[in-house]
Enzyme design. Structure first.
Site, PDB file in Angstrom:
ATOM      1  N   ASN A 151     -12.842  -3.403   2.665  1.00 43.50           N
ATOM      2  CA  ASN A 151     -13.900  -2.414   2.797  1.00 43.50           C
ATOM      3  C   ASN A 151     -14.575  -2.336   1.719  1.00 43.50           C
ATOM      4  OD1 ASN A 151     -12.568  -1.223   5.104  1.00 43.50           O
ATOM      5  ND2 ASN A 151     -10.927  -0.283   3.955  1.00 43.50           N
ATOM      6  N   HIS A 157      -7.025  -5.812   2.081  1.00 43.06           N
ATOM      7  CA  HIS A 157      -5.926  -5.529   2.979  1.00 43.06           C
ATOM      8  C   HIS A 157      -5.246  -6.358   3.892  1.00 43.06           C
ATOM      9  CE1 HIS A 157      -6.930  -1.022   2.360  1.00 43.06           C
ATOM     10  NE2 HIS A 157      -8.052  -1.672   2.244  1.00 43.06           N
ATOM     11  N   HIS A 176     -10.412  -5.344  -3.173  1.00 40.95           N
ATOM     12  CA  HIS A 176      -9.083  -5.508  -2.648  1.00 40.95           C
ATOM     13  C   HIS A 176      -8.860  -6.018  -1.188  1.00 40.95           C
ATOM     14  CE1 HIS A 176      -9.902  -1.190  -2.312  1.00 40.95           C
ATOM     15  NE2 HIS A 176      -9.445  -1.286  -1.175  1.00 40.95           N
ATOM     16  N   ASP A 204       0.858  -1.227   0.030  1.00 38.91           N
ATOM     17  CA  ASP A 204       0.009   0.001  -0.049  1.00 38.91           C
ATOM     18  C   ASP A 204       0.934   1.247  -0.103  1.00 38.91           C
ATOM     19  OD1 ASP A 204      -3.164   0.586   1.188  1.00 38.91           O
ATOM     20  OD2 ASP A 204      -1.698   2.001   1.052  1.00 38.91           O
TER      21      ASP A 204
HETATM   22  P1  5GP Z   1      -9.873   1.319   0.382  1.00 39.95           P
HETATM   23  O1  5GP Z   1      -9.992   2.625   1.196  1.00 39.95           O
HETATM   24  O2  5GP Z   1     -10.411   1.581  -0.931  1.00 39.95           O
HETATM   25  O3  5GP Z   1     -10.159   0.339   1.183  1.00 39.95           O
HETATM   26  O4  5GP Z   1      -7.971   1.145   0.478  1.00 39.95           O
HETATM   27  C1  5GP Z   1      -7.460   1.585  -0.720  1.00 39.95           C
HETATM   28  C2  5GP Z   1      -6.154   1.556  -0.421  1.00 39.95           C
HETATM   29  O5  5GP Z   1      -5.278   1.617  -1.874  1.00 39.95           O
HETATM   30  C3  5GP Z   1      -5.727   2.552   0.508  1.00 39.95           C
HETATM   31  O6  5GP Z   1      -5.099   2.105   1.580  1.00 39.95           O
HETATM   32  C4  5GP Z   1      -4.534   3.672  -0.298  1.00 39.95           C
HETATM   33  O7  5GP Z   1      -3.358   3.935   0.484  1.00 39.95           O
HETATM   34  C5  5GP Z   1      -3.877   2.673  -1.457  1.00 39.95           C
HETATM   35  N1  5GP Z   1      -3.615   3.218  -2.647  1.00 39.95           N
HETATM   36  C6  5GP Z   1      -4.209   4.171  -3.380  1.00 39.95           C
HETATM   37  N2  5GP Z   1      -3.656   4.463  -4.410  1.00 39.95           N
HETATM   38  C7  5GP Z   1      -2.688   3.715  -4.622  1.00 39.95           C
HETATM   39  C8  5GP Z   1      -1.716   3.525  -5.431  1.00 39.95           C
HETATM   40  O8  5GP Z   1      -1.763   4.100  -6.489  1.00 39.95           O
HETATM   41  N3  5GP Z   1      -0.562   2.640  -5.187  1.00 39.95           N
HETATM   42  C9  5GP Z   1      -0.629   1.844  -4.160  1.00 39.95           C
HETATM   43  N4  5GP Z   1       0.126   0.887  -4.045  1.00 39.95           N
HETATM   44  N5  5GP Z   1      -1.661   1.824  -3.242  1.00 39.95           N
HETATM   45  C10 5GP Z   1      -2.696   2.943  -3.285  1.00 39.95           C
END
Ligand code: 5GP
Length: 111
Positions: free
Chosen positions: A84, A99, A97, A29
């Site tokens: 999420n 985590h 995704h 992440d």
């Molecule tokens: P969500 O909030 O949708 O469950 O998690 C999305 C995750 O994707 C977040 O923890 C955020 O930091 C990560 N993220 C967003 N954009 C990028 C990216 O361009 N590269 C990587 N490696 N992680 C990302």
């Protein structure tokens, strides 16, 4: 609609990839909430868990298997997997995704 994760799958933007196979890819992440914070995603574009079909059952199970494989390879003592779902569920990127979080004490309930 495609997201930044599709660009990572297609190698159009860089990511710190820790695992990849035909069905999935896992990468660190960009904004980690713990010393270990890895995202495991399907290569198939499923926007969120609640939009999976019955035919995706094996694929979603595969994501959890990849998470445990990574955890074993990294010798993690304990870990948490989180999905999420939807804006109100804390989801920001609308490509399913998982985590994988570890490397510090994890309290319960999560925020
Ligand atoms: P969500 O909030 O949708 O469950 O998690 C999305 C995750 O994707 C977040 O923890 C955020 O930091 C990560 N993220 C967003 N954009 C990028 C990216 O361009 N590269 C990587 N490696 N992680 C990302």
């Amino acid at each position: 609609m495609s997201t930044v994760f599709k660009k990572i799958i297609d190698k159009e933007i860089p990511a710190d990839i820790v695992y990849e196979d035909d069905l999935s890819i896992a990468f660190r992440d960009i904004n980690p909430v713990a010393p270990v914070h890895i995202l495991i995603i399907p290569k198939k574009e499923i926007p969120m868990l609640s939009e999976m079909n019955q035919e995706d059952t094996n694929l979603v199970g595969h994501l959890l298997w990849v998470a445990t494989k990574i955890a074993k390879n990294m010798d993690l003592k304990g870990f948490r997997v989180v999905i999420n779902n939807g804006k109100e569920g804390g989801q920001h990127i609308f490509h399913l995704h998982v985590h994988l979080v570890s490397g510090r004490p994890l309290s319960w309930p999560p925020g």
